[in-house]
Write an enzyme that holds these catalytic residues in place. Sequence first.
Site, mmCIF file in Angstrom:
data_model
loop_
_atom_site.group_PDB
_atom_site.id
_atom_site.type_symbol
_atom_site.label_atom_id
_atom_site.label_comp_id
_atom_site.label_asym_id
_atom_site.label_seq_id
_atom_site.Cartn_x
_atom_site.Cartn_y
_atom_site.Cartn_z
ATOM 1 N N ARG A 151 39.331 35.476 32.213
ATOM 2 C CA ARG A 151 39.561 34.155 32.558
ATOM 3 C C ARG A 151 38.490 33.008 32.353
ATOM 4 O O ARG A 151 38.689 31.977 31.921
ATOM 5 C CB ARG A 151 40.448 34.072 33.854
ATOM 6 C CG ARG A 151 41.833 34.572 33.759
ATOM 7 C CD ARG A 151 42.452 34.997 35.167
ATOM 8 N NE ARG A 151 43.755 35.647 35.032
ATOM 9 C CZ ARG A 151 44.294 36.456 36.002
ATOM 10 N NH1 ARG A 151 43.880 36.458 37.111
ATOM 11 N NH2 ARG A 151 45.637 36.619 35.887
ATOM 12 N N HIS A 175 38.560 41.742 43.316
ATOM 13 C CA HIS A 175 39.414 40.866 42.463
ATOM 14 C C HIS A 175 40.718 40.217 43.448
ATOM 15 O O HIS A 175 41.546 40.702 43.931
ATOM 16 C CB HIS A 175 40.287 42.004 41.757
ATOM 17 C CG HIS A 175 41.227 41.579 40.820
ATOM 18 N ND1 HIS A 175 41.248 40.478 39.949
ATOM 19 C CD2 HIS A 175 42.744 41.777 40.956
ATOM 20 C CE1 HIS A 175 42.589 40.198 39.616
ATOM 21 N NE2 HIS A 175 43.194 41.123 40.093
#
Length: 315
Positions: A151, A175
């Site tokens: 991303r 994460h």
Amino acid sequence: MKVSVVGSGFVGSTAAYSLVMQGIGREIVLVDHVKARAIAEAADITHAVPFTHPLTIRAGDYPDVKRSAVVIISAGVGQKPGESRLELLQRNADVFRDCIPKVIEHAPDAVLLVASNPVDIMTHIAGEIAAECGVPSSRVIGSGTTLDTARFRSLLGDHFGIDSRHIHSQVIGEHGDSEVLTWSLATICGLSLEEFSEVRGIELNDAVRKSIDERVRKAAYRIIEGKGATYYGIGSALARIVDVVLHDQRSIMTICSRIENVAGIENITISMPHLFGGEGVMASIPLMLDDSEQASLKASATIVRDVIDSISLKV
Ligand SMILES: NC(=O)C1=CN([C@@H]2O[C@H](COP(=O)(O)OP(=O)(O)OC[C@H]3O[C@@H](n4cnc5c(N)ncnc54)[C@H](O)[C@@H]3O)[C@@H](O)[C@H]2O)C=CC1
Ligand SMILES: CC(=O)C(=O)O
């Protein structure tokens, strides 16, 4: 080369589809405690095979994961809109206590690749269960922040108007909400982002950085709000990780694995750049972060460590 997927919902089946689309592996087995789901996904993906690569994909039970080189674990529940990844922990820990021993019983030599959330903690739990069965921690890896790194690269590529594959930048740590975007180490063509901005005359100010940070960190929340789940990005990331293992490519990606010490926090499973290949993890690579990134990594590692402690695992 055989790859199995345990938990063939959105993430597991999209990973399988991505393997088929890229011709990674030769045989894929889908396992799910809702057998009808695995059968339906395998049939649907099989119908893509004549347009792509000659793989076989079928539904199976745990004995069918035998001789898999990699087993993707994407079983469990995902976030509902507004829910954090950490809130899934108890439910998915119960799922792992059910499925990890069965996977290891039938595929003791496989690399286990965990995707279920919260992925750092779930990988830690998988590692604990695997260790009890004699599997070394190097063979238990999680997708970690590979998706967040993608991303970040994608947004930087958009900002600078270049192919994101030519951007070297990484997201490390949990994460999750406390992840760390390593701006100070990001490069394009060997130049720092500031140097590249100057060369191309494209501004990179605090507002741009803040916006990119927010869009990376909150991406999952936004997508889940809009369509209920994320799966294309993670499915592609999982296929890439499988490719590295099947072909012993010795790549460096921000997967997560058990690490002795991260920013002073000991015995923790978290994402850092890892060198890995056919046997799993070969090394985790420490980074020369700036002071603020180092402090953020320590805070992120502390969050993960506290959660591990709170579920009173034997560590
Ligand atoms: N690591 C990452 O970057 C990402 C992780 N995820 C996580 O992946 C996991 C799966 O997400 P989705 O595929 O969207 O969910 P899903 O609900 O579509 O699929 C989960 C599957 O697991 C199966 N399952 C549940 N318990 C099982 C058991 N004991 N044994 C075998 N199968 C079992 C269910 O029947 C279901 O088909 C979630 O925890 C989600 O948060 C999702 C996106 C990105
Ligand atoms: C759901 C999730 O973990 C993600 O898309 O990042």
